[in-house]
Structures are given as C-alpha cells and as structure tokens.
Design an enzyme around this catalytic site. Structure first.
Site, PDB file in Angstrom:
ATOM      1  N   PRO A  60       1.215  -1.037  -0.095  1.00  0.00           N
ATOM      2  CA  PRO A  60      -0.072   0.131  -0.314  1.00  0.00           C
ATOM      3  C   PRO A  60       0.661   1.146   0.284  1.00  0.00           C
ATOM      4  O   PRO A  60       0.488   1.658   0.997  1.00  0.00           O
ATOM      5  CB  PRO A  60      -0.744  -0.257   0.964  1.00  0.00           C
ATOM      6  CG  PRO A  60       0.475  -0.738   2.241  1.00  0.00           C
ATOM      7  CD  PRO A  60       1.039  -1.860   1.682  1.00  0.00           C
ATOM      8  N   CYS A  61       1.200   1.648  -1.216  1.00  0.00           N
ATOM      9  CA  CYS A  61       2.844   3.076  -0.986  1.00  0.00           C
ATOM     10  C   CYS A  61       1.627   3.858  -0.996  1.00  0.00           C
ATOM     11  O   CYS A  61       1.632   5.013  -1.002  1.00  0.00           O
ATOM     12  CB  CYS A  61       3.231   2.325  -2.626  1.00  0.00           C
ATOM     13  SG  CYS A  61       2.248   2.184  -4.268  1.00  0.00           S
ATOM     14  N   HIS A  62      -0.384   3.612  -2.093  1.00  0.00           N
ATOM     15  CA  HIS A  62      -0.769   4.947  -1.233  1.00  0.00           C
ATOM     16  C   HIS A  62      -1.124   5.619   0.615  1.00  0.00           C
ATOM     17  O   HIS A  62      -1.698   6.064   0.119  1.00  0.00           O
ATOM     18  CB  HIS A  62      -1.906   4.728  -2.129  1.00  0.00           C
ATOM     19  CG  HIS A  62      -3.256   3.359  -0.956  1.00  0.00           C
ATOM     20  ND1 HIS A  62      -2.116   1.938  -1.555  1.00  0.00           N
ATOM     21  CD2 HIS A  62      -3.858   3.463  -0.457  1.00  0.00           C
ATOM     22  CE1 HIS A  62      -3.272   1.635  -1.056  1.00  0.00           C
ATOM     23  NE2 HIS A  62      -4.042   2.153  -0.298  1.00  0.00           N
TER      24      HIS A  62
END
Length: 283
Positions: free
Chosen positions: A246-248
């Site tokens: 989950p780089c967001h």
C-alpha cells in the site's frame, strides 16, 4: 440523465474521478442534488453508485474526497511503524486478515532482470478503474492502474522492470490472485523483485493497516535509515504491486499527499475508499 444500473467497477471509479474534479473546483459544500446534477445522474442513482462502491452515503463520502483528507488522516490515523520490522528477503509474511502472502525473488533473479521467467498478464476491472496485473508461477509480480496513465504506458512501465522475462497474455492464470487482491478474500500471492533496500521499504508498507497512513520519514526510521527519506520515497514509487503493497498510504510529514506512480486521483480515491470503509466498519 443516465439511470441505467452498472456494476462495472470501472464505471464506479469514473464517477468517483469526476466527483473529485467537481469537488476540487466547486468545493465540498455542494448539495447532493447539485453534485448529482453535475454528474448527470439523479440523486437516487448517485446514492446507489456511491453506496455500492464504498459503503457510505454520498454526503458522507464527500467529506473523504476533500483535499485535506491527508492531513486529517495523519492527525487521526497515523501509524507508528514497528522499528523491529524484520527485513528477511526470502521469508513469507501475512497481512492483517491473512489473505496476502509474499516472498522476494532471489538476488540472482533480480540480477538477471527476469531472464528465464515467464510472466503472465491480463487486464482486469477494479474499484479504481482498469488494472493491469502480471504474475509468475509463484504469485503476482506487477499491478498497475491505467485510468490516468493509459494501457500502453502502464505496460511499458511494468515490463521495463523485468526486461529479460518472457511475457504471455493469460489473464485466467492469474485471475484468482487478482480477485483475492480486490475482494481481500482467498489468498493473493506476491512474488516481488527488487533491491534489498526496496524490499525493506515495501515490507514496512505492508505493516500499515487499511484506513491508516504513515509518512516517508517514519518508514525511513522504521527500517533503520532515518536520513534516507528521499531514497524511501524513490523505493515507494518503484513498488511493483500497487494497492497490495500500500504505497498510497505513505504521505509527506507536512500532510501533503506526495506523489503516486499511477496518478494522484487514484491515490486520493484509494485513501478515501479505505477511510470511509474503516469508519463504516467501526460504526
């Protein structure tokens, strides 16, 4: 006005993306009727689409789409990462509800740039528009979103990461993992390729719960490289499996969204979707 029911996730995301643009230009004070009219939908249809997509009413969801969402998440749902995160490059881990399992490719595979690997790929619907997925026999190795970048750019980007691999269009072979990725049911396997530092950053991201966020500097601290904030940002941007890693959920310390490889509208929609669902579940 369009009143035809549509269960295609791409349709839902397109509605969300248009709503983002309207709210940014007109402000979050738009009434439900006004926003629905701007989207050329009836209020009832608008409500059904939003409720089906995210599980809360459009009026409530508007609150999550505003530009100050990142600051509010940092204030209310900032996750302090465990500084004792293990950085093993060949182990496996489980994420939250045990639907995700991952392993890293060997240093030799990384050095060979995918030579000898067969990577199967396909295009799939997702809550955030069309997704391009790729996988080896061991799991997904690439997941991109084409709504902002387009198919050709997304394909070129993912293929450049493993330039020596053999690519075969075969969506059926990876469909169960993709379905698990977006439903968070079943098991989604990941087969990651990256340098040791990148793997450490991605592993740190895996510890950030859905509906929560962290900062680039917190990630740097957690992996034992507190001064490597810029390098952490680069590694976050090189994440090959968006959404599942989950780089967001990585934000700037100032409360800014930072960048997102597949477009900031997609990042904002992901954060809003997770925050709304987390609140709905808590309620």
């Amino acid at each position: 006005m369009s009143e035809t029911p549509n269960d295609d996730p791409r349709y839902h995301y397109n509605v969300i993306a248009r709503a983002l643009e309207i709210i940014d230009s007109e402000g979050p004070s738009l009434s439900l009727d006004d926003l629905a009219a701007r989207l050329r939908m009836s209020p009832a249809h608008f409500q059904r689409v939003f409720s089906r997509w995210v599980g809360v009413s459009p009026k409530r969801y508007q609150q999550y789409l505003t530009l100050d969402l990142a600051r509010r998440l940092l204030a209310e749902r900032f996750t302090v990462l465990d500084t004792a995160l293990e950085a093993g490059l060949s182990g496996s881990g489980r994420l939250h509800d045990l639907f995700l399992r991952w392993e890293a490719m060997s240093p030799g595979d990384f050095a060979r740039a995918g030579e000898g690997l067969t990577i199967r790929w396909g295009l799939f619907p997702s809550p955030f528009g069309e997704a391009l997925a790729m996988g080896t026999e061991r799991g997904l190795c690439g997941l991109a979103f084409t709504a902002e970048s387009g198919r050709e750019e997304a394909m070129a980007d993912l293929r450049a990461r493993w330039p020596a691999a053999n690519y075969v269009e075969d969506p059926a072979a990876i469909a169960p993992w993709v379905e698990a990725a977006f439903s968070q049911k079943g098991e989604a396997k990941l087969h990651l390729i990256g340098a040791p530092f990148q793997i450490k950053v991605w592993e740190a991201l895996l510890s950030v719960p859905s509906g929560h966020v962290t900062t680039y500097s917190e990630i740097a601290q957690s992996i034992g490289s507190p001064r490597a904030v810029r390098a952490v940002g680069t590694a976050v941007g090189r994440n090959p499996v968006s959404w599942l890693i989950p780089c967001h959920r990585a934000l700037r310390k100032s409360g800014g969204l930072g960048g997102y490889h597949w477009g900031l509208p997609v990042k904002r929609a992901m954060l809003a979707w997770e925050a709304a669902r987390a609140d709905s579940g808590a309620a």
